[in-house]
Structure formats: C-alpha cells, structure tokens
Design a protein around this motif. Structure first.
Motif, PDB file in Angstrom:
ATOM      1  N   ASN A   1       1.076  -1.165   0.141  1.00  7.80           N
ATOM      2  CA  ASN A   1       0.055  -0.124  -0.033  1.00  7.80           C
ATOM      3  C   ASN A   1       0.856   1.329  -0.164  1.00  7.80           C
ATOM      4  O   ASN A   1       1.551   1.574   1.093  1.00  7.80           O
ATOM      5  CB  ASN A   1      -0.879  -0.201   1.297  1.00  7.80           C
ATOM      6  CG  ASN A   1      -2.057   0.796   1.327  1.00  7.80           C
ATOM      7  OD1 ASN A   1      -2.352   1.265   2.240  1.00  7.80           O
ATOM      8  ND2 ASN A   1      -2.622   1.283   0.223  1.00  7.80           N
TER       9      ASN A   1
ATOM     10  N   TYR B   1       2.537   5.206  -0.799  1.00 10.68           N
ATOM     11  CA  TYR B   1       2.191   6.466  -0.670  1.00 10.68           C
ATOM     12  C   TYR B   1       3.276   7.281  -0.560  1.00 10.68           C
ATOM     13  O   TYR B   1       4.496   6.798  -0.578  1.00 10.68           O
ATOM     14  CB  TYR B   1       1.737   6.756   0.834  1.00 10.68           C
ATOM     15  CG  TYR B   1       0.403   6.211   1.350  1.00 10.68           C
ATOM     16  CD1 TYR B   1       0.140   5.036   1.867  1.00 10.68           C
ATOM     17  CD2 TYR B   1      -0.696   7.154   1.068  1.00 10.68           C
ATOM     18  CE1 TYR B   1      -1.151   4.697   2.106  1.00 10.68           C
ATOM     19  CE2 TYR B   1      -1.896   6.824   1.310  1.00 10.68           C
ATOM     20  CZ  TYR B   1      -2.106   5.607   1.747  1.00 10.68           C
ATOM     21  OH  TYR B   1      -3.598   5.036   2.330  1.00 10.68           O
TER      22      TYR B   1
ATOM     23  N   ASN C   1      -6.624  10.659  -0.662  1.00  9.93           N
ATOM     24  CA  ASN C   1      -6.852   9.452  -1.612  1.00  9.93           C
ATOM     25  C   ASN C   1      -6.371  10.038  -3.058  1.00  9.93           C
ATOM     26  O   ASN C   1      -6.372  11.157  -3.470  1.00  9.93           O
ATOM     27  CB  ASN C   1      -8.064   9.052  -1.477  1.00  9.93           C
ATOM     28  CG  ASN C   1      -8.352   8.367  -0.365  1.00  9.93           C
ATOM     29  OD1 ASN C   1      -7.778   7.520   0.153  1.00  9.93           O
ATOM     30  ND2 ASN C   1      -9.477   8.612   0.360  1.00  9.93           N
TER      31      ASN C   1
ATOM     32  N   ALA D   1      -8.952  11.914   3.539  1.00 11.99           N
ATOM     33  CA  ALA D   1      -9.297  10.552   4.437  1.00 11.99           C
ATOM     34  C   ALA D   1      -9.174  11.108   5.787  1.00 11.99           C
ATOM     35  O   ALA D   1      -8.170  11.719   6.099  1.00 11.99           O
ATOM     36  CB  ALA D   1      -8.739   9.279   4.085  1.00 11.99           C
TER      37      ALA D   1
ATOM     38  N   LYS E   1      -8.539   8.678   8.365  1.00 12.09           N
ATOM     39  CA  LYS E   1      -7.351   8.080   8.855  1.00 12.09           C
ATOM     40  C   LYS E   1      -6.850   6.966   7.915  1.00 12.09           C
ATOM     41  O   LYS E   1      -7.342   6.603   6.993  1.00 12.09           O
ATOM     42  CB  LYS E   1      -7.903   7.148  10.190  1.00 12.09           C
ATOM     43  CG  LYS E   1      -6.673   6.770  10.926  1.00 12.09           C
ATOM     44  CD  LYS E   1      -7.447   6.334  12.369  1.00 12.09           C
ATOM     45  CE  LYS E   1      -7.701   7.523  13.407  1.00 12.09           C
ATOM     46  NZ  LYS E   1      -8.163   7.089  14.720  1.00 12.09           N
ATOM     47  N   SER E   2      -5.622   6.657   8.168  1.00 10.04           N
ATOM     48  CA  SER E   2      -4.945   5.762   7.206  1.00 10.04           C
ATOM     49  C   SER E   2      -4.053   4.838   8.080  1.00 10.04           C
ATOM     50  O   SER E   2      -2.974   5.375   8.576  1.00 10.04           O
ATOM     51  CB  SER E   2      -4.213   6.224   6.145  1.00 10.04           C
ATOM     52  OG  SER E   2      -3.536   5.165   5.320  1.00 10.04           O
ATOM     53  N   GLY E   3      -4.222   3.456   8.365  1.00  3.49           N
ATOM     54  CA  GLY E   3      -3.161   2.813   9.455  1.00  3.49           C
ATOM     55  C   GLY E   3      -1.871   2.566   8.368  1.00  3.49           C
ATOM     56  O   GLY E   3      -0.926   2.983   9.187  1.00  3.49           O
ATOM     57  N   ASN E   4      -1.863   2.230   7.368  1.00  5.62           N
ATOM     58  CA  ASN E   4      -0.493   2.270   6.726  1.00  5.62           C
ATOM     59  C   ASN E   4      -0.094   3.519   6.509  1.00  5.62           C
ATOM     60  O   ASN E   4       1.436   3.633   6.755  1.00  5.62           O
ATOM     61  CB  ASN E   4      -0.610   1.348   5.087  1.00  5.62           C
ATOM     62  CG  ASN E   4      -1.031  -0.229   5.223  1.00  5.62           C
ATOM     63  OD1 ASN E   4      -0.602  -0.898   6.293  1.00  5.62           O
ATOM     64  ND2 ASN E   4      -1.768  -0.642   4.506  1.00  5.62           N
ATOM     65  N   GLY E   5      -0.714   4.435   5.907  1.00  8.44           N
ATOM     66  CA  GLY E   5      -0.189   5.676   5.951  1.00  8.44           C
ATOM     67  C   GLY E   5       0.518   6.429   7.155  1.00  8.44           C
ATOM     68  O   GLY E   5       1.643   6.914   7.154  1.00  8.44           O
TER      69      GLY E   5
ATOM     70  N   ASN F   1     -12.531   6.495   9.731  1.00  7.32           N
ATOM     71  CA  ASN F   1     -12.949   6.485   8.586  1.00  7.32           C
ATOM     72  C   ASN F   1     -14.044   5.228   8.299  1.00  7.32           C
ATOM     73  O   ASN F   1     -13.558   4.133   9.062  1.00  7.32           O
ATOM     74  CB  ASN F   1     -11.708   6.467   7.287  1.00  7.32           C
ATOM     75  CG  ASN F   1     -10.998   5.042   7.674  1.00  7.32           C
ATOM     76  OD1 ASN F   1     -11.026   4.352   8.883  1.00  7.32           O
ATOM     77  ND2 ASN F   1      -9.895   4.943   6.640  1.00  7.32           N
TER      78      ASN F   1
ATOM     79  N   ASN G   1     -15.179   2.563   2.693  1.00  5.69           N
ATOM     80  CA  ASN G   1     -14.074   1.576   2.197  1.00  5.69           C
ATOM     81  C   ASN G   1     -14.997   0.147   2.480  1.00  5.69           C
ATOM     82  O   ASN G   1     -15.771  -0.036   3.370  1.00  5.69           O
ATOM     83  CB  ASN G   1     -12.798   1.441   3.294  1.00  5.69           C
ATOM     84  CG  ASN G   1     -12.184   2.834   3.158  1.00  5.69           C
ATOM     85  OD1 ASN G   1     -11.252   3.142   2.236  1.00  5.69           O
ATOM     86  ND2 ASN G   1     -12.257   3.787   4.395  1.00  5.69           N
TER      87      ASN G   1
ATOM     88  N   GLU H   1     -10.905   0.201  -1.643  1.00 11.14           N
ATOM     89  CA  GLU H   1     -10.764   1.313  -0.682  1.00 11.14           C
ATOM     90  C   GLU H   1     -11.423   2.535  -1.670  1.00 11.14           C
ATOM     91  O   GLU H   1     -11.599   2.889  -2.580  1.00 11.14           O
ATOM     92  CB  GLU H   1      -9.103   1.733  -0.751  1.00 11.14           C
ATOM     93  CG  GLU H   1      -8.473   0.900   0.408  1.00 11.14           C
ATOM     94  CD  GLU H   1      -7.060   1.784   0.784  1.00 11.14           C
ATOM     95  OE1 GLU H   1      -7.154   3.084   0.687  1.00 11.14           O
ATOM     96  OE2 GLU H   1      -6.303   1.235   0.945  1.00 11.14           O
ATOM     97  N   ARG H   2     -12.061   3.353  -0.541  1.00  2.00           N
ATOM     98  CA  ARG H   2     -12.906   4.568  -0.885  1.00  2.00           C
ATOM     99  C   ARG H   2     -11.605   5.489  -1.492  1.00  2.00           C
ATOM    100  O   ARG H   2     -10.643   5.785  -0.764  1.00  2.00           O
ATOM    101  CB  ARG H   2     -13.283   5.309   0.331  1.00  2.00           C
ATOM    102  CG  ARG H   2     -13.921   6.651   0.121  1.00  2.00           C
ATOM    103  CD  ARG H   2     -14.570   7.203   1.376  1.00  2.00           C
ATOM    104  NE  ARG H   2     -13.528   7.397   2.599  1.00  2.00           N
ATOM    105  CZ  ARG H   2     -13.767   8.095   3.518  1.00  2.00           C
ATOM    106  NH1 ARG H   2     -14.955   8.786   3.918  1.00  2.00           N
ATOM    107  NH2 ARG H   2     -12.502   8.300   4.320  1.00  2.00           N
TER     108      ARG H   2
ATOM    109  N   SER I   1      -4.417  -2.820   3.782  1.00  2.00           N
ATOM    110  CA  SER I   1      -4.923  -1.396   4.320  1.00  2.00           C
ATOM    111  C   SER I   1      -5.084  -1.358   5.773  1.00  2.00           C
ATOM    112  O   SER I   1      -5.736  -2.599   6.251  1.00  2.00           O
ATOM    113  CB  SER I   1      -6.511  -1.197   3.969  1.00  2.00           C
ATOM    114  OG  SER I   1      -6.967  -0.118   4.578  1.00  2.00           O
ATOM    115  N   GLY I   2      -4.470  -0.675   6.632  1.00  2.00           N
ATOM    116  CA  GLY I   2      -4.381  -0.705   8.203  1.00  2.00           C
ATOM    117  C   GLY I   2      -5.658  -0.472   8.603  1.00  2.00           C
ATOM    118  O   GLY I   2      -6.186  -1.281   9.649  1.00  2.00           O
ATOM    119  N   SER I   3      -6.341   0.543   8.365  1.00  2.00           N
ATOM    120  CA  SER I   3      -7.764   0.859   8.746  1.00  2.00           C
ATOM    121  C   SER I   3      -8.868  -0.354   8.409  1.00  2.00           C
ATOM    122  O   SER I   3      -9.803  -0.492   9.322  1.00  2.00           O
ATOM    123  CB  SER I   3      -8.229   2.416   8.321  1.00  2.00           C
ATOM    124  OG  SER I   3      -8.258   2.540   7.079  1.00  2.00           O
TER     125      SER I   3
HETATM  126  N1  LIG Z   1      -8.970   5.174   1.325  1.00  2.00           N
HETATM  127  C1  LIG Z   1      -9.071   5.125   2.881  1.00  2.00           C
HETATM  128  C2  LIG Z   1      -7.855   6.012   3.537  1.00  2.00           C
HETATM  129  C3  LIG Z   1      -6.556   5.038   3.178  1.00  2.00           C
HETATM  130  C4  LIG Z   1      -6.639   4.018   3.994  1.00  2.00           C
HETATM  131  C5  LIG Z   1      -5.248   3.364   4.202  1.00  2.00           C
HETATM  132  N2  LIG Z   1      -5.011   2.634   2.878  1.00  2.00           N
HETATM  133  C6  LIG Z   1      -5.131   2.488   5.177  1.00  2.00           C
HETATM  134  O1  LIG Z   1      -4.086   1.691   5.365  1.00  2.00           O
HETATM  135  O2  LIG Z   1      -5.945   2.517   6.250  1.00  2.00           O
HETATM  136  C7  LIG Z   1     -10.250   6.140   3.393  1.00  2.00           C
HETATM  137  O3  LIG Z   1     -10.814   6.798   2.162  1.00  2.00           O
HETATM  138  O4  LIG Z   1     -10.755   6.204   4.180  1.00  2.00           O
END
Ligand SMILES: N[C@@H](CCC[C@H](N)C(=O)O)C(=O)O
Length: 275
Positions: free
Chosen positions: A11, A13, A62, A68, A70-74, A157, A190, A208-209, A217-219
């Motif tokens: 994922n 960024y 995005n 977004a 939140k993003s866990g991986n981000g 999110n 998402n 993902e949204r 995706s972490g979230s």
């Molecule tokens: N697309 C998600 C935000 C990004 C999520 C990310 N890849 C993660 O790791 O959580 C959104 O629009 O909520």
C-alpha cells in the motif's frame, strides 16, 4: 516538487513535506497518483504539519483527491518518515489526523512500527450509515443486482465489511465500487471482504474509498478484525492476511485497536509535470 515514496505491505504512499511544497489541488493529486500519467501511488501523506493537540499533524489524501480521516498504513509510513528525518526516536509520540489523535511507537523502523489506531465504533451515527440510530451488524443491502449481508464500522474512516467463506480479488473489484458508492453511506465507504481462517487469523480483499483495489489497508484491517471480534469469530489478537502481506492487531474489550507492521522505503521522486 520532491516526494519520498514508501510502501506498507504494498500500500504505497508519497510523503509530501510542507517544507518542500504546497499540497496540489485535487486534480493535481489525481495526476501525481495516476499509475500511467503520473508517478503512481495509493495516496499522498502531507506532513508534518503543526498541531495544538499532538506532536505532529498529518493530512491523508486519496488518489481521487478526497481527504481521508485516517490511514493505518499511511500512519506507519509517516512514522517511518519522521524517524528517517531524525524527528522522532524509539520513544512514543502522537499524530493528529482528521479522524482523531493516535499514538505511535517505533520498535524497528523497517519491521515493526506500532500505532494505537483508536476505538472502533459500529454506531450508524458515527460511521455514518443512513437510517435510524443502531449498531450496523449483519444487515442486508442491495447492490449491483444482488443482496449483500454486511456490517459497518469506523475507526475514523468508514468501512463496510462483507463476510465470505472465501474471498477473491475479483469480487473486490466487481462489487467493491458498488458498495463504496452505495447511498447508505453518505461519505462513501471503504469495503472489505472478510474470510475467517481461524480464531487468530483472517484474510481480506479490499476495495478502498477513493483509491480502489489495494494490496493492504491498516484501517480496513482494524475495522474488519473488529467486526469479526464483535461477531465472536476471532480472539483479541488477530493476524490479518492480505495480498501485500501480514499485519498484527490487538483488539481490546472496548474495541481499541493496536496495529503493528512493517514499512519499506522505495525512494525519492521529483514531480515536474509538463501538463
Ligand atoms: N482510502 C481510505 C484511506 C486510506 C486507507 C489506508 N490505505 C489504510 O491503510 O488505512 C479512506 O478513504 O478512508
């Protein structure tokens, strides 16, 4: 404009530091994230920004230009970026996001970055999901001509979780967009297709949204594992298996999620578009 590019389980960024440039407008974000006409990524992390409530603030964009919460991986990537710049050590620190303040701790900058993601909620008012106030657990909606049983959750999110005996990339790509944009979700959502391997392991395929199909995706992991926990299908410690790799989660009795996983540096890229 110079970007640092990282990935977390595939994922990927860009990190755009405000000291090296303004955040592009949504059209510019779409272009830079485009896999063919741009540099290509699953989104942009804009920070570190000043915060009055945390050590740092982060904005998460995005590829479609939407922002977004939140993003866990981000967040793990941002923690690694701060570490690479000597702005944090192995002591815990906090990051403000649109979806709340999280705390993070770097155990190993490549292999093990831990983020307290916050508490998952299943409340329709918080996610949000249209309709009367309730916990959105195993409801049915119609999408793409089929009835779909789903649960919904937020960790800042929104997430729509569909339980399957077996998950597939094809279903994520076919049905994901219809659920992402379903009218039940006023902020879109998402989407995760969830397969329970055993009480300590789940498998996800993710749409993902604002980003489409992603390898991890972490979230999404936090939300889907919490739904599995809510349904009594897993224990509190869960390994999430995704096409991009494994993420380790610990879920408390009140659905606070601790996420631990790797980050990899890809390199530095300079953006000098002709268009
Ligand atoms: N697309 C998600 C935000 C990004 C999520 C990310 N890849 C993660 O790791 O959580 C959104 O629009 O909520």
């Amino acid at each position: 404009m110079v970007f640092q590019k990282y990935h977390a389980l595939g994922n990927d960024y860009f990190v755009l530091d405000p000291s090296s440039g303004e955040l592009p407008d949504s059209k510019g974000i779409e272009l830079v994230c485009h896999r063919n006409f741009g540099l290509g990524s699953d989104g942009i992390l804009y920070g570190p920004l000043p915060s009055e409530v945390a050590d740092f603030r982060l904005r998460i964009l995005n590829p479609d230009g939407s922002e977004a919460e939140k993003s866990g991986n981000g967040l793990r990537i941002f923690c690694r970026y701060l570490h690479d710049r000597g702005e944090v050590t192995d002591r815990p620190f906090t990051v403000e996001t649109e979806g709340g303040v999280v705390s993070a701790c770097i155990h190993d900058a490549s292999e093990s970055i831990e983020v307290e993601m916050g508490k998952v909620s299943f409340s329709s008012q918080v996610i949000p999901v249209n309709g009367e106030e309730r916990e959105v657990i195993q409801e049915t909606l119609e999408a793409n001509g089929q009835k779909v049983e789903f649960s919904a959750a937020t960790i800042g999110n929104p997430h729509c979780v569909v339980l399957r005996d077996k998950v597939s990339e094809q279903e994520a790509r076919d049905l994901g967009p219809h659920l992402e944009n379903h009218p039940l979700f006023p902020n879109r959502t998402n989407v995760q297709f969830l397969e329970v391997i055993d009480r300590g392991n789940i498998r996800l395929e993710i749409w993902e949204r604002g980003a489409g199909y992603t390898l991890a995706s972490g979230s999404s992991s936090s939300a889907a594992a919490s739904v599995a926990r809510k349904l009594g299908l897993v224990d509190s410690d869960v390994t999430v298996h995704m096409p991009g790799g494994l993420l380790t989660l610990s879920i408390s009795d009140d659905f606070a999620v601790r996420m631990t996983g790797p980050v990899r540096l890809i390199g530095e890229l300079t953006w000098t578009p002709e268009d």
